[in-house]
Design an enzyme around this catalytic site. Structure first.
Site, PDB file in Angstrom:
ATOM      1  N   ARG A  64       0.834  -1.214   0.000  1.00 21.13           N
ATOM      2  CA  ARG A  64       0.000   0.000   0.000  1.00 21.13           C
ATOM      3  C   ARG A  64       0.863   1.257   0.000  1.00 21.13           C
ATOM      4  NH1 ARG A  64      -5.189   0.111   1.925  1.00 21.13           N
ATOM      5  NH2 ARG A  64      -4.808   1.885   3.273  1.00 21.13           N
ATOM      6  N   ARG A  72       9.818   5.699  -3.245  1.00 19.01           N
ATOM      7  CA  ARG A  72      10.161   6.563  -4.383  1.00 19.01           C
ATOM      8  C   ARG A  72      11.619   6.980  -4.344  1.00 19.01           C
ATOM      9  NH1 ARG A  72       5.532   9.761  -2.740  1.00 19.01           N
ATOM     10  NH2 ARG A  72       3.622   8.939  -3.668  1.00 19.01           N
ATOM     11  N   ARG A  91      -8.761  -5.578  14.071  1.00 18.51           N
ATOM     12  CA  ARG A  91      -7.984  -4.652  14.855  1.00 18.51           C
ATOM     13  C   ARG A  91      -8.866  -3.436  15.076  1.00 18.51           C
ATOM     14  NH1 ARG A  91      -4.498  -0.849  13.352  1.00 18.51           N
ATOM     15  NH2 ARG A  91      -4.475  -1.037  11.105  1.00 18.51           N
ATOM     16  N   ARG A 150       0.397   6.912  15.765  1.00 20.22           N
ATOM     17  CA  ARG A 150       0.507   8.190  15.055  1.00 20.22           C
ATOM     18  C   ARG A 150      -0.337   9.244  15.751  1.00 20.22           C
ATOM     19  NH1 ARG A 150      -2.973   6.850   9.474  1.00 20.22           N
ATOM     20  NH2 ARG A 150      -4.841   6.152  10.535  1.00 20.22           N
ATOM     21  N   GLU A 161      -3.305   7.970  18.367  1.00 17.59           N
ATOM     22  CA  GLU A 161      -3.943   6.727  17.921  1.00 17.59           C
ATOM     23  C   GLU A 161      -3.245   5.504  18.520  1.00 17.59           C
ATOM     24  OE1 GLU A 161      -5.042   7.474  13.819  1.00 17.59           O
ATOM     25  OE2 GLU A 161      -4.898   5.332  13.468  1.00 17.59           O
ATOM     26  N   TYR A 219      -9.803  -4.855   3.545  1.00 17.78           N
ATOM     27  CA  TYR A 219      -9.435  -3.474   3.785  1.00 17.78           C
ATOM     28  C   TYR A 219      -9.759  -2.666   2.540  1.00 17.78           C
ATOM     29  CZ  TYR A 219      -7.607   0.786   5.302  1.00 17.78           C
ATOM     30  OH  TYR A 219      -7.559   2.094   5.672  1.00 17.78           O
ATOM     31  N   ASP A 252     -10.424   1.086   0.852  1.00 17.07           N
ATOM     32  CA  ASP A 252     -10.432   2.532   0.972  1.00 17.07           C
ATOM     33  C   ASP A 252     -11.809   3.029   0.541  1.00 17.07           C
ATOM     34  OD1 ASP A 252      -7.940   3.265   1.987  1.00 17.07           O
ATOM     35  OD2 ASP A 252      -6.975   2.997   0.044  1.00 17.07           O
TER      36      ASP A 252
HETATM   37  P1  FAD Z   1     -18.322   1.461   7.229  1.00 12.96           P
HETATM   38  O1  FAD Z   1     -17.930   2.878   7.009  1.00 12.96           O
HETATM   39  O2  FAD Z   1     -17.699   0.741   8.364  1.00 12.96           O
HETATM   40  O3  FAD Z   1     -19.922   1.400   7.371  1.00 12.96           O
HETATM   41  C1  FAD Z   1     -20.608   0.277   7.840  1.00 12.96           C
HETATM   42  C2  FAD Z   1     -21.764   0.752   8.709  1.00 12.96           C
HETATM   43  O4  FAD Z   1     -22.594  -0.356   9.045  1.00 12.96           O
HETATM   44  C3  FAD Z   1     -21.297   1.372  10.023  1.00 12.96           C
HETATM   45  O5  FAD Z   1     -21.792   2.679  10.146  1.00 12.96           O
HETATM   46  C4  FAD Z   1     -21.868   0.438  11.079  1.00 12.96           C
HETATM   47  O6  FAD Z   1     -22.256   1.107  12.261  1.00 12.96           O
HETATM   48  C5  FAD Z   1     -23.078  -0.137  10.360  1.00 12.96           C
HETATM   49  N1  FAD Z   1     -23.541  -1.417  10.905  1.00 12.96           N
HETATM   50  C6  FAD Z   1     -22.773  -2.490  11.225  1.00 12.96           C
HETATM   51  N2  FAD Z   1     -23.553  -3.463  11.744  1.00 12.96           N
HETATM   52  C7  FAD Z   1     -24.830  -3.008  11.739  1.00 12.96           C
HETATM   53  C8  FAD Z   1     -26.075  -3.549  12.171  1.00 12.96           C
HETATM   54  N3  FAD Z   1     -26.161  -4.775  12.720  1.00 12.96           N
HETATM   55  N4  FAD Z   1     -27.187  -2.808  12.029  1.00 12.96           N
HETATM   56  C9  FAD Z   1     -27.121  -1.552  11.504  1.00 12.96           C
HETATM   57  N5  FAD Z   1     -25.955  -0.974  11.102  1.00 12.96           N
HETATM   58  C10 FAD Z   1     -24.827  -1.695  11.208  1.00 12.96           C
HETATM   59  N6  FAD Z   1     -10.212   5.178   3.456  1.00 12.96           N
HETATM   60  C11 FAD Z   1      -9.667   6.078   2.587  1.00 12.96           C
HETATM   61  O7  FAD Z   1     -10.035   6.095   1.411  1.00 12.96           O
HETATM   62  N7  FAD Z   1      -8.733   6.983   3.009  1.00 12.96           N
HETATM   63  C12 FAD Z   1      -8.304   7.032   4.308  1.00 12.96           C
HETATM   64  O8  FAD Z   1      -7.459   7.870   4.652  1.00 12.96           O
HETATM   65  C13 FAD Z   1      -8.852   6.106   5.231  1.00 12.96           C
HETATM   66  N8  FAD Z   1      -8.463   6.113   6.522  1.00 12.96           N
HETATM   67  C14 FAD Z   1      -9.018   5.249   7.400  1.00 12.96           C
HETATM   68  C15 FAD Z   1      -8.626   5.327   8.726  1.00 12.96           C
HETATM   69  C16 FAD Z   1      -9.189   4.477   9.648  1.00 12.96           C
HETATM   70  C17 FAD Z   1      -8.749   4.573  11.083  1.00 12.96           C
HETATM   71  C18 FAD Z   1     -10.162   3.516   9.235  1.00 12.96           C
HETATM   72  C19 FAD Z   1     -10.771   2.577  10.222  1.00 12.96           C
HETATM   73  C20 FAD Z   1     -10.554   3.441   7.916  1.00 12.96           C
HETATM   74  C21 FAD Z   1      -9.990   4.308   6.986  1.00 12.96           C
HETATM   75  N9  FAD Z   1     -10.381   4.285   5.651  1.00 12.96           N
HETATM   76  C22 FAD Z   1      -9.823   5.182   4.757  1.00 12.96           C
HETATM   77  C23 FAD Z   1     -11.356   3.284   5.139  1.00 12.96           C
HETATM   78  C24 FAD Z   1     -12.790   3.795   5.140  1.00 12.96           C
HETATM   79  O9  FAD Z   1     -13.201   4.040   6.456  1.00 12.96           O
HETATM   80  C25 FAD Z   1     -13.662   2.715   4.476  1.00 12.96           C
HETATM   81  O10 FAD Z   1     -13.292   2.583   3.119  1.00 12.96           O
HETATM   82  C26 FAD Z   1     -15.149   2.993   4.497  1.00 12.96           C
HETATM   83  O11 FAD Z   1     -15.556   3.255   5.804  1.00 12.96           O
HETATM   84  C27 FAD Z   1     -15.882   1.787   3.945  1.00 12.96           C
HETATM   85  O12 FAD Z   1     -17.264   2.006   3.977  1.00 12.96           O
HETATM   86  P2  FAD Z   1     -18.243   0.821   4.361  1.00 12.96           P
HETATM   87  O13 FAD Z   1     -19.611   1.338   4.074  1.00 12.96           O
HETATM   88  O14 FAD Z   1     -17.806  -0.437   3.736  1.00 12.96           O
HETATM   89  O15 FAD Z   1     -18.037   0.582   5.937  1.00 12.96           O
HETATM   90  N1  UDP Z   2       3.650   1.342   7.783  1.00 11.97           N
HETATM   91  C1  UDP Z   2       4.783   1.384   8.575  1.00 11.97           C
HETATM   92  N2  UDP Z   2       5.272   2.599   8.962  1.00 11.97           N
HETATM   93  C2  UDP Z   2       4.683   3.769   8.613  1.00 11.97           C
HETATM   94  C3  UDP Z   2       3.540   3.719   7.801  1.00 11.97           C
HETATM   95  C4  UDP Z   2       3.040   2.487   7.409  1.00 11.97           C
HETATM   96  O1  UDP Z   2       5.317   0.354   8.956  1.00 11.97           O
HETATM   97  O2  UDP Z   2       5.190   4.849   8.997  1.00 11.97           O
HETATM   98  C5  UDP Z   2       3.152   0.009   7.357  1.00 11.97           C
HETATM   99  C6  UDP Z   2       2.112  -0.570   8.319  1.00 11.97           C
HETATM  100  O3  UDP Z   2       2.279  -1.980   8.366  1.00 11.97           O
HETATM  101  C7  UDP Z   2       0.803  -0.198   7.633  1.00 11.97           C
HETATM  102  C8  UDP Z   2       1.179  -0.373   6.159  1.00 11.97           C
HETATM  103  O4  UDP Z   2       2.531   0.119   6.090  1.00 11.97           O
HETATM  104  O5  UDP Z   2      -0.255  -1.036   7.995  1.00 11.97           O
HETATM  105  C9  UDP Z   2       0.298   0.385   5.183  1.00 11.97           C
HETATM  106  O6  UDP Z   2       0.310   1.775   5.509  1.00 11.97           O
HETATM  107  P1  UDP Z   2      -1.025   2.626   5.509  1.00 11.97           P
HETATM  108  O7  UDP Z   2      -0.732   4.022   5.870  1.00 11.97           O
HETATM  109  O8  UDP Z   2      -1.750   2.347   4.247  1.00 11.97           O
HETATM  110  O9  UDP Z   2      -1.711   1.928   6.751  1.00 11.97           O
HETATM  111  P2  UDP Z   2      -3.148   1.848   7.312  1.00 11.97           P
HETATM  112  O10 UDP Z   2      -3.184   2.832   8.446  1.00 11.97           O
HETATM  113  O11 UDP Z   2      -4.116   2.200   6.226  1.00 11.97           O
HETATM  114  O12 UDP Z   2      -3.153   0.440   7.739  1.00 11.97           O
END
Ligand code: FAD
Ligand code: UDP
Length: 386
Positions: free
Chosen positions: A176, A180, A253, A283, A305, A353, A355
């Site tokens: 991921r 560079r 996780r 982070r 975090e 996973y 995005d």
């Molecule tokens: P979710 O957003 O998880 O939505 C699922 C929903 O279903 C939730 O609201 C939940 O409450 C609901 N649900 C579950 N069970 C039930 C039930 N029984 N009844 C009713 N409702 C229910 N993506 C990026 O593109 N860029 C980023 O920088 C990025 N950063 C992230 C950082 C973190 C810490 C995390 C956790 C994710 C990140 N993501 C990022 C990923 C992004 O959050 C997901 O791609 C997106 O949330 C996926 O949407 P989803 O609808 O599949 O799931």
């Molecule tokens: N990672 C790392 N050091 C960093 C940033 C990322 O070791 O400073 C590793 C870590 O295993 C992470 C993976 O690279 O899960 C992918 O990075 P990304 O930022 O996409 O992680 P995410 O938070 O989405 O898991």
């Protein structure tokens, strides 16, 4: 219990996957009922403005939108204006700060001298020679960046983030991150990189308002569902929960975010990673740097975090996906295939996973290829996408 008599489609979960399908269906005139167990829409992309500082907070961790898909970008642009934003991260390792992902500046700074791109490539190749056929995250990382950079920037962070030995983790996790041999220190390569002008929640509000979708907040599907229904369902909750964990729980996780308010500029950048194993957090995000165009007051909000394995009561954030999990997920999927009028979708429903752009892209595809034909022609829904 929900009144579903008038519904053409039920969507469980108001995140990007569920709301994209709900919006598409409603736009075509179908009656959609969405149930969301949280008290807000938006899933993990939910944002809100902090009352004290006015700073926009990403409640479930920092969300940076990036995609190469024009289709996804154009689709979301119906619901928001954008602010240009290219994400850049730094990392602290051994008391020094380096740009992340690893680029020529990181390598020069780490080695302690000026290097050309080809000198840096040679230095990395010399240190990467020990691995020729990588089979796990550790080996893959060493093959890409060599052992010294792996030890300094990846090993400790990965152990903290995944609570697992990097030798047991899938190699694809590390791919991921770009590596560079130039001074481009952007976190992503994608063509479209923006922040929604009024936050992610405003996107979801526009999606539901545009076609008057009926979203029931605070409603857990398993408590509200009728004993029997003939309405097709899009389920975006955890797949193991759907089957009442009958094959055992999948490994997830979760993240604990600790918010703090400070005065001035806390860290001078949006995200600072902490690579050392003895620093307990992975982070720190400082939200106001995500929108440099906005003017904020004197205070700033940061989120520290902490990552840990999720228990049954915790929010599942990231699929850990060890070998046992993969086998268990395949078995749950086989159970899912028997549920002929249910689509399992999104991050939780497919144990992947994803995005945001991938969740939206998958939802648009499933809408067009499976759900729309089901609603218009009564065609069978078919297998959930993997
Ligand atoms: P979710 O957003 O998880 O939505 C699922 C929903 O279903 C939730 O609201 C939940 O409450 C609901 N649900 C579950 N069970 C039930 C039930 N029984 N009844 C009713 N409702 C229910 N993506 C990026 O593109 N860029 C980023 O920088 C990025 N950063 C992230 C950082 C973190 C810490 C995390 C956790 C994710 C990140 N993501 C990022 C990923 C992004 O959050 C997901 O791609 C997106 O949330 C996926 O949407 P989803 O609808 O599949 O799931
Ligand atoms: N990672 C790392 N050091 C960093 C940033 C990322 O070791 O400073 C590793 C870590 O295993 C992470 C993976 O690279 O899960 C992918 O990075 P990304 O930022 O996409 O992680 P995410 O938070 O989405 O898991």
């Amino acid at each position: 219990m929900l009144n579903l008599n008038d519904a053409d489609l039920i969507v469980v979960g108001a995140g990007f996957y569920g709301m994209t399908i709900a919006e598409r269906a409603a736009a075509d005139g179908f009656r959609v009922v969405v149930t969301e167990k949280r008290n807000h829409i938006g899933g993990n992309a939910y944002t809100y403005n902090d009352a004290g500082t006015g700073v926009e907070i990403h409640k479930y961790g920092p969300h940076l939108f990036h995609t190469n898909s024009k289709e996804v970008f154009d689709y979301l642009s119906r619901f928001t204006e954008w602010l240009p934003y290219e994400h850049r991260t730094w990392t602290t390792s051994g008391g020094r700060i380096y740009p992340m992902p690893i680029n020529l500046a990181t390598i020069c700074s780490f080695v302690g001298r000026a290097m050309s791109p080809s000198e840096a490539r040679t230095w990395v190749a010399d240190n990467a020679r020990e691995v020729t056929e990588p089979t796990n995250l550790e080996e893959k990382a060493i093959s890409l960046i060599g052992r010294p950079l792996y030890e300094a920037f990846i090993r400790g962070y990965t152990i903290k983030q995944w609570q697992a030995d990097p030798k047991l983790l899938s190699a694809e996790i590390i791919t991921r991150l770009p590596v560079r041999y130039n001074f481009d220190n952007r976190y992503f390569n994608d063509i479209y990189q923006y922040m929604p002008k009024n936050g992610y929640t405003a996107i979801f509000e526009q999606m539901s308002l545009s076609n008057q979708i009926s979203v029931h907040l605070g409603v857990d599907w398993f408590e509200a569902r009728p004993a029997k229904t003939t309405v097709p369902i899009v389920y975006t909750g955890p797949i193991d929960r759907y089957f009442n964990y009958r094959l055992g729980p999948l490994g997830w996780r979760t993240i604990d975010l600790e918010l703090e308010t400070h005065t001035g500029d806390f860290q001078g950048c949006p995200v600072m990673n902490y690579a050392d194993i003895d620093v307990p957090w992975t982070r720190i995000s400082e939200f106001k740097h995500f929108q440099p165009q906005r003017s904020y007051g004197p205070n700033t909000v940061i989120a520290r975090e902490f990552s840990r394995s999720a228990g049954l009561g915790d929010e599942p954030y990231y699929p850990i996906n060890l070998a046992d999990d993969r086998a268990r997920y395949d078995a749950y999927r086989a159970l899912g295939d028997v549920e002929t009028d249910v689509i399992f979708g999104g991050r939780l429903g497919t144990y992947r996973y994803l995005d945001m752009h991938q969740a939206i892209g998958a939802a648009l595809k499933t809408w067009a290829n499976q759900i729309r034909p089901r609603l218009t022609q009564g065609a069978p829904l078919g297998r959930s996408e993997d």
